[in-house]
Design an enzyme around this catalytic site. Structure first.
Site, mmCIF file in Angstrom:
data_model
loop_
_atom_site.group_PDB
_atom_site.id
_atom_site.type_symbol
_atom_site.label_atom_id
_atom_site.label_comp_id
_atom_site.label_asym_id
_atom_site.label_seq_id
_atom_site.Cartn_x
_atom_site.Cartn_y
_atom_site.Cartn_z
ATOM 1 N N ARG A 73 7.903 -8.718 -1.220
ATOM 2 C CA ARG A 73 7.713 -9.829 -0.423
ATOM 3 C C ARG A 73 8.445 -9.954 0.452
ATOM 4 O O ARG A 73 7.757 -10.521 1.543
ATOM 5 C CB ARG A 73 7.908 -11.313 -1.075
ATOM 6 C CG ARG A 73 6.101 -11.055 -2.191
ATOM 7 C CD ARG A 73 5.811 -12.014 -2.401
ATOM 8 N NE ARG A 73 5.263 -12.601 -4.032
ATOM 9 C CZ ARG A 73 3.878 -12.588 -3.915
ATOM 10 N NH1 ARG A 73 3.711 -12.202 -3.548
ATOM 11 N NH2 ARG A 73 2.963 -12.979 -4.983
ATOM 12 N N PHE A 98 -1.593 1.124 -1.068
ATOM 13 C CA PHE A 98 -1.448 0.007 -1.908
ATOM 14 C C PHE A 98 0.274 -0.174 -0.802
ATOM 15 O O PHE A 98 1.397 0.732 -0.789
ATOM 16 C CB PHE A 98 -1.341 0.660 -2.859
ATOM 17 C CG PHE A 98 -0.265 -0.943 -3.757
ATOM 18 C CD1 PHE A 98 -1.492 -2.024 -4.343
ATOM 19 C CD2 PHE A 98 0.865 -1.676 -3.457
ATOM 20 C CE1 PHE A 98 -1.458 -3.185 -5.206
ATOM 21 C CE2 PHE A 98 0.797 -2.783 -4.468
ATOM 22 C CZ PHE A 98 0.174 -3.574 -5.083
ATOM 23 N N GLU A 100 -5.218 -15.251 4.881
ATOM 24 C CA GLU A 100 -4.956 -14.566 3.462
ATOM 25 C C GLU A 100 -4.306 -13.592 3.517
ATOM 26 O O GLU A 100 -4.238 -12.504 5.479
ATOM 27 C CB GLU A 100 -5.795 -14.250 2.918
ATOM 28 C CG GLU A 100 -6.310 -13.112 2.044
ATOM 29 C CD GLU A 100 -5.515 -13.317 0.565
ATOM 30 O OE1 GLU A 100 -4.194 -14.007 0.974
ATOM 31 O OE2 GLU A 100 -5.469 -13.554 -1.032
ATOM 32 N N ASP A 101 -3.502 -12.720 2.678
ATOM 33 C CA ASP A 101 -1.965 -11.612 3.486
ATOM 34 C C ASP A 101 -3.138 -10.061 3.964
ATOM 35 O O ASP A 101 -2.974 -9.339 4.873
ATOM 36 C CB ASP A 101 -1.432 -11.243 2.673
ATOM 37 C CG ASP A 101 -1.986 -11.166 0.578
ATOM 38 O OD1 ASP A 101 -2.897 -11.492 0.543
ATOM 39 O OD2 ASP A 101 -0.836 -11.022 0.318
ATOM 40 N N ASP A 136 -9.251 -7.493 0.012
ATOM 41 C CA ASP A 136 -9.364 -5.786 -0.161
ATOM 42 C C ASP A 136 -11.120 -5.745 -0.957
ATOM 43 O O ASP A 136 -11.342 -5.793 -0.275
ATOM 44 C CB ASP A 136 -8.577 -5.936 -1.663
ATOM 45 C CG ASP A 136 -8.305 -5.019 -2.862
ATOM 46 O OD1 ASP A 136 -8.445 -3.482 -1.660
ATOM 47 O OD2 ASP A 136 -8.313 -4.518 -3.732
HETATM 48 P P1 IMP Z 1 -9.212 -9.117 -3.138
HETATM 49 O O1 IMP Z 1 -9.965 -10.837 -3.592
HETATM 50 O O2 IMP Z 1 -9.701 -7.470 -4.037
HETATM 51 O O3 IMP Z 1 -9.689 -9.240 -1.658
HETATM 52 O O4 IMP Z 1 -7.763 -9.012 -3.037
HETATM 53 C C1 IMP Z 1 -6.897 -9.465 -2.806
HETATM 54 C C2 IMP Z 1 -5.462 -9.389 -2.639
HETATM 55 O O5 IMP Z 1 -5.622 -8.185 -3.811
HETATM 56 C C3 IMP Z 1 -4.299 -10.353 -2.096
HETATM 57 O O6 IMP Z 1 -4.805 -11.531 -2.326
HETATM 58 C C4 IMP Z 1 -3.614 -9.190 -2.673
HETATM 59 O O7 IMP Z 1 -2.519 -10.478 -3.306
HETATM 60 C C5 IMP Z 1 -3.804 -8.146 -3.490
HETATM 61 N N1 IMP Z 1 -3.615 -7.186 -2.928
HETATM 62 C C6 IMP Z 1 -5.121 -6.115 -2.594
HETATM 63 N N2 IMP Z 1 -4.459 -4.882 -1.856
HETATM 64 C C7 IMP Z 1 -3.506 -4.468 -2.181
HETATM 65 C C8 IMP Z 1 -1.769 -4.187 -1.395
HETATM 66 O O8 IMP Z 1 -1.996 -3.174 -0.517
HETATM 67 N N3 IMP Z 1 -0.626 -4.152 -1.377
HETATM 68 C C9 IMP Z 1 -0.458 -5.655 -1.997
HETATM 69 N N4 IMP Z 1 -1.451 -6.569 -2.379
HETATM 70 C C10 IMP Z 1 -2.732 -6.350 -2.423
HETATM 71 MG MG MG Z 2 -3.098 -12.447 -2.317
#
Ligand code: IMP
Ligand code: MG
Length: 174
Positions: free
Chosen positions: A164, A151, A98-99, A102
């Site tokens: 991207r 962000f 995963e990228d 968060d």
């Molecule tokens: P989580 O479920 O809150 O952990 O969210 C993860 C997803 O939120 C990631 O796969 C990203 O798509 C998006 N995301 C969270 N933080 C960022 C950021 O700083 N930049 C871009 N996408 C983010």
């Molecule tokens: Mg994502």
């Protein structure tokens, strides 16, 4: 006009991905490894990371989207996936790529999905970890960088589907 300041350069990323690939190579030696790239954000990271894993790797894809509810009760929707419907997951060690982690909701959902499908093991590899924002009780097994609550975009990560394609990870400033 927005401008982007570089947080991690192409060289920083290449080195971190190489080191992560080496660690994964060691840990999965002799084991059946199924890499699952979480679309869209992880497409660049996953393609670089699998090339740094020395050994047999099967590659597959899944799409995850997270929605924020009115009261911040996040809901995540996950696709069927591509590339693992024909295999017995009980023989495979799944590595979800995963990228960014968060709140952790997306990876918790995905981890549960593969566990429920009977995967032999499920681990998480992320490019970026924002631990200060965590809501779900989950931590990555592998990560390249830990970042503050900023962000970020680039190297697969987007802001409204833009940026991207940047080869580096940056911070957008208005
Ligand atoms: P989580 O479920 O809150 O952990 O969210 C993860 C997803 O939120 C990631 O796969 C990203 O798509 C998006 N995301 C969270 N933080 C960022 C950021 O700083 N930049 C871009 N996408 C983010
Ligand atoms: Mg994502």
């Amino acid at each position: 006009m927005s401008s982007i300041s570089v947080l991690y350069s192409e060289e920083d990323i290449a080195l971190a991905v190489k080191e992560l690939g080496e660690a994964i190579t060691g840990d999965y030696m002799g084991k059946k490894l199924l890499a699952v790239c979480v679309l869209k954000g992880a497409f660049i990271f996953a393609s670089d990371l699998v090339r740094r894993i020395d050994g047999d790797v099967r590659v597959s894809f899944i799409t995850a989207k997270s929605y924020e509810g009115e009261y911040s009760t996040g809901k995540v929707s996950v696709s069927e996936g591509v590339g693992f419907s024909d295999i017995d997951l009980s023989e495979w060690n799944v590595l979800i790529i995963e990228d960014i982690i968060d709140t952790g909701r997306t990876l918790l959902e995905l981890k549960n999905k593969f566990s429920e499908m009977g995967a032999k093991s499920v681990k998480l590899a992320v490019l970026l970890d924002k631990p200060s924002r965590r809501v779900a009780e989950i931590a990555p097994d592998y990560r390249c960088f830990e970042i503050e609550d900023r962000f970020v975009v680039g190297y697969g990560l987007d802001y409204n589907e833009n940026y991207r394609n940047l080869p580096y990870i940056g911070i957008v400033s208005q």
